[in-house]
Design an enzyme around this catalytic site. Sequence first.
Site, PDB file in Angstrom:
ATOM      1  CE  LYS A 114      -4.446  -1.414   1.904  1.00 58.26           C
ATOM      2  NZ  LYS A 114      -5.453  -1.185   2.934  1.00 58.26           N
ATOM      3  CE  LYS A 195      -8.464 -10.728  -1.505  1.00 61.05           C
ATOM      4  NZ  LYS A 195      -8.389 -10.583  -0.062  1.00 61.05           N
ATOM      5  CE  LYS A 198     -13.923  -3.796   1.499  1.00 61.63           C
ATOM      6  NZ  LYS A 198     -14.527  -3.966   2.797  1.00 61.63           N
TER       7      LYS A 198
HETATM    8  P1  AMP Z   1     -11.560  -6.509   2.914  1.00 62.67           P
HETATM    9  O1  AMP Z   1     -12.551  -6.359   1.826  1.00 62.67           O
HETATM   10  O2  AMP Z   1     -10.173  -6.596   2.382  1.00 62.67           O
HETATM   11  O3  AMP Z   1     -11.743  -5.534   4.047  1.00 62.67           O
HETATM   12  O4  AMP Z   1     -11.811  -7.951   3.548  1.00 62.67           O
HETATM   13  C1  AMP Z   1     -12.791  -8.276   4.496  1.00 62.67           C
HETATM   14  C2  AMP Z   1     -12.809  -9.763   4.695  1.00 62.67           C
HETATM   15  O5  AMP Z   1     -13.216 -10.419   3.480  1.00 62.67           O
HETATM   16  C3  AMP Z   1     -11.434 -10.360   5.021  1.00 62.67           C
HETATM   17  O6  AMP Z   1     -11.576 -11.460   5.895  1.00 62.67           O
HETATM   18  C4  AMP Z   1     -10.923 -10.759   3.662  1.00 62.67           C
HETATM   19  O7  AMP Z   1      -9.889 -11.647   3.685  1.00 62.67           O
HETATM   20  C5  AMP Z   1     -12.194 -11.314   3.023  1.00 62.67           C
HETATM   21  N1  AMP Z   1     -12.097 -11.226   1.565  1.00 62.67           N
HETATM   22  C6  AMP Z   1     -11.978 -10.107   0.817  1.00 62.67           C
HETATM   23  N2  AMP Z   1     -11.909 -10.407  -0.499  1.00 62.67           N
HETATM   24  C7  AMP Z   1     -11.974 -11.760  -0.583  1.00 62.67           C
HETATM   25  C8  AMP Z   1     -11.939 -12.681  -1.669  1.00 62.67           C
HETATM   26  N3  AMP Z   1     -11.828 -12.292  -2.935  1.00 62.67           N
HETATM   27  N4  AMP Z   1     -12.030 -13.984  -1.390  1.00 62.67           N
HETATM   28  C9  AMP Z   1     -12.154 -14.400  -0.131  1.00 62.67           C
HETATM   29  N5  AMP Z   1     -12.200 -13.599   0.944  1.00 62.67           N
HETATM   30  C10 AMP Z   1     -12.093 -12.283   0.728  1.00 62.67           C
END
Ligand code: AMP
Length: 334
Positions: A114, A195, A198
């Site tokens: 980041k 992956k 968002k």
């Molecule tokens: P974040 O969107 O990065 O704040 O992630 C929130 C939660 O969702 C965390 O536990 C991430 O690891 C999970 N997460 C986000 N994107 C994915 C994805 N593409 N596949 C699986 N888990 C995800």
Amino acid sequence: MTDKKIVFSGVQPSGDPQLGNYLGAFKGWVQRQTEKTNYFCVVDLHALTVTPDPEDLRTQTRELAAILFASGIDPYQSTLFVQSHVTAHAESCWLLNCVTPIGWLERMTQFKDKSQGQERVSTGLLDYPVLMAGDIILYDANEVPVGEDQKQHVELARDIAARFNRIYGDLFVIPEPVIPETGGRVMGLNDPTIKMSKSYSHIRGHAIRMLDEPDEIQRSFMRAVTDSGNEIRFSDDVEKSGVNNLLGIYKVITGKSESEVEKDFEDARGYGDLKKAVAEVVIDELSPIKEKYQELMSDVVELDRLLKVGAEQAESVALPKLSQMKEKMGLILS
Ligand code: AMP
Ligand code: TRP
């Protein structure tokens, strides 16, 4: 006293929650909420590390909380709250900063990613994992369900907790990261080698947002990148990562085994059938969530009340722990 395991997890109110968040995180939280004592936290303080627009942050915090309740987090079973409502989180961060060597933070891959190429990086971005460590250890959490990308931060939380215990005497439970076996990694539909995130949900065809309309979901799946073959099977081949991702999504939602899933597609006539079937199960899964979400967002007073109850429950656990920390560190309790 109960001997239920304590679970803590957090999610940032930034960007639109997408299918990866749901399958990799929320769905599992909901499924396991009766077996454990759960704390689920909308981590607005973490979101501040990238200086979001204040109005957007406020809106997204409520939206995410509503999505979590709508996904099935039950306020009578679990504690769902907003991080900044429990001031012990920010306070514990300072206390833990004082036992965390800076080199541990500079080594974090998320920080390196980041901060790369940025002219200025906030102290908050570097300190982010210490705030996260505080989140976890204030509740004596045994288990921290996270996606693979957050494993390193949970391991750091273990190191910080152990270091505190060594310096000041035993206080903290050493938490374990729990990575879901399936749904742990939902990949982008436009590029199945990255992956689903968002952060890229504005890129057309990348993500399924949890609040997308059924026809948008259908279209995104029909456009999903696959390969030039026609074999519908699970595979580690990079070339087949598109098909593998679609099958993985279908598997987590239906709860079937890999062989059962492959059997479902034995008679399929190519990837079109697969895409249609995956879109259908996803739409069926997300539609009731969206309906419930709209209901919750139409009464913000009630939503805020639910969050206040959550914060009070969380505080009743976090505050005594914070006092114990202060005591051990030599602060005079007021
Ligand atoms: P974040 O969107 O990065 O704040 O992630 C929130 C939660 O969702 C965390 O536990 C991430 O690891 C999970 N997460 C986000 N994107 C994915 C994805 N593409 N596949 C699986 N888990 C995800
Ligand atoms: N950093 C996590 C993420 O971006 C969110 C988070 C904050 C978290 N505090 C936590 C996750 C505590 C688990 C436990 O996904």
